[in-house]
Design an enzyme around this catalytic site. Structure first.
Site, PDB file in Angstrom:
ATOM      1  N   GLY A  12       0.816  -1.218   0.000  1.00 30.48           N
ATOM      2  CA  GLY A  12       0.000   0.000   0.000  1.00 30.48           C
ATOM      3  C   GLY A  12       0.844   1.260   0.000  1.00 30.48           C
ATOM      4  CB  ALA A  13       4.308   1.880  -0.531  1.00 30.50           C
ATOM      5  NE  ARG A  17      -2.553  14.410   1.601  1.00 30.80           N
ATOM      6  CZ  ARG A  17      -3.778  14.712   2.053  1.00 30.80           C
ATOM      7  NH1 ARG A  17      -4.811  14.664   1.246  1.00 30.80           N
ATOM      8  NH2 ARG A  17      -3.977  15.058   3.310  1.00 30.80           N
ATOM      9  N   GLY A  52      14.792   7.217  -4.790  1.00 30.38           N
ATOM     10  CA  GLY A  52      16.117   7.093  -5.420  1.00 30.38           C
ATOM     11  C   GLY A  52      16.546   5.659  -5.617  1.00 30.38           C
ATOM     12  CB  SER A 136      -6.416   1.866  13.171  1.00 29.05           C
ATOM     13  OG  SER A 136      -7.152   3.036  13.472  1.00 29.05           O
ATOM     14  CE1 TYR A 151      -9.131   1.262   8.537  1.00 25.94           C
ATOM     15  CE2 TYR A 151      -9.582   2.293  10.653  1.00 25.94           C
ATOM     16  CZ  TYR A 151      -8.731   2.063   9.594  1.00 25.94           C
ATOM     17  OH  TYR A 151      -7.479   2.628   9.574  1.00 25.94           O
ATOM     18  CB  ILE A 184      -1.912   9.865  10.008  1.00 27.93           C
ATOM     19  CG1 ILE A 184      -1.692   8.931  11.227  1.00 27.93           C
ATOM     20  CG2 ILE A 184      -0.597  10.417   9.471  1.00 27.93           C
ATOM     21  CD1 ILE A 184      -0.802   9.419  12.316  1.00 27.93           C
TER      22      ILE A 184
END
Ligand code: NAP
Length: 249
Positions: A12-13, A17, A52, A136, A151, A184
């Site tokens: 999930g990257a 944001r 990079g 969470s 959730y 967040i």
């Protein structure tokens, strides 16, 4: 905190944001080679390019056993697994459909189990591993911020899986820890509800949290880099709150 020589796979990257990208940045800064994975491989590629040479990207849908297996065989050795992919929706429990419930559980809970299964044997053979689960605050207090019943259930389940893995994998030199973020600013709320809801939540948390602000992705990145480090080798089964003090137990 040197992670030189370690390879980290983060799910999930793909969002610019998101927490996954911030975790990848933090692990790369600590010296790890990082593989950013996402169902949206283009986003993961963009984020990897911004990090990079120590970063690359792979397509990985955590709901698909075949996709997980293909991605892991492409990546090769995985020393650090970060189960970060997750979604949410705001939905009253009496309006929640079985399909919505299943979808959230398939990504947030079953997805981490599939990814662990694909990498754990290698970690056991090498007798070293770090598994980091993104739970969470919702998993500790029955939702209450952006997530609702499905959730909260998925994120409580993540804590159970994390701690069971800690018990069973400790003898092989593998730690398993969770991070329980509070609110967040990543856009997940915007995707789940709308931008207005995210602004309102930001104002509410900034007024009420002891630290007087919402969380930033880098707050979670720093916690993940610590849990992945050599120095954290005696910490396992821990659920680390990164929430500015809105909840502690
Ligand atoms: P995010 O930016 O939406 O990141 C989640 C990522 O997971 C997205 O890139 C998403 O891709 C991806 N994804 C969705 N379905 C997937 C699948 N089947 N396979 C692989 N990747 C998939 O949200 P975030 O806030 O960074 O969330 C990251 C994690 O932190 C989640 O587990 C979330 O529950 C947890 N968390 C967040 C907060 C918060 O306040 N932000 C608080 C507590 C916990 P698409 O965008 O293409 O769907």
């Amino acid at each position: 905190m040197a992670l030189r020589g370690r390879l980290a796979l983060i799910t999930g990257a793909g969002s610019d944001r998101g927490l996954g990208y911030a975790i990848a940045r933090a692990l790369a800064s600590a010296g790890a080679e990082v593989v950013l994975s996402d169902i949206d491989v283009e986003g993961a590629r963009r984020n990897a390019a911004a990090i990079g040479a120590s970063a690359r990207a792979v397509a990985l849908d955590v709901t698909s056993e075949a996709s997980v297996a293909e991605a892991v065989s492409e990546v090769g050795r995985v020393d650090i697994l970060v189960n970060n992919a997750g979604i949410t929706q705001r939905r009253a429990i009496w309006e929640l459909s079985v399909d919505e419930f299943d979808r959230v559980l398939a990504i947030n809970l079953r997805g981490g189990f599939l990814c662990l299964g694909a990498v754990v044997k290698g970690m056991m053979e090498r007798r070293w591993g770090r598994v980091i689960w993104i739970s969470s605050v919702a998993g500790k207090q029955g939702g209450g911020i952006i997530g609702t019943a499905h959730y909260a259930a998925s994120k409580a389940g993540v804590i159970g899986l994390c701690q069971a893995a800690a018990r069973e994998l400790g003898p092989f030199g593998i730690t398993s820890n969770a991070i329980a973020p509070g609110f967040i600013l990543t856009g997940i709320a915007t995707r789940a509800v709308d931008a207005q809801a995210e602004r309102e939540m930001d104002e509410k948390i900034s007024a009420q949290a002891p630290m007087r602000r919402s969380g930033l992705p880098d707050d979670v990145g720093a916690a993940a880099a610590f849990l992945a480090s050599e120095e954290a080798g005696y910490i396992t089964g821990e659920v680390m709150d990164v929430n500015g003090g809105i909840h502690f137990d």
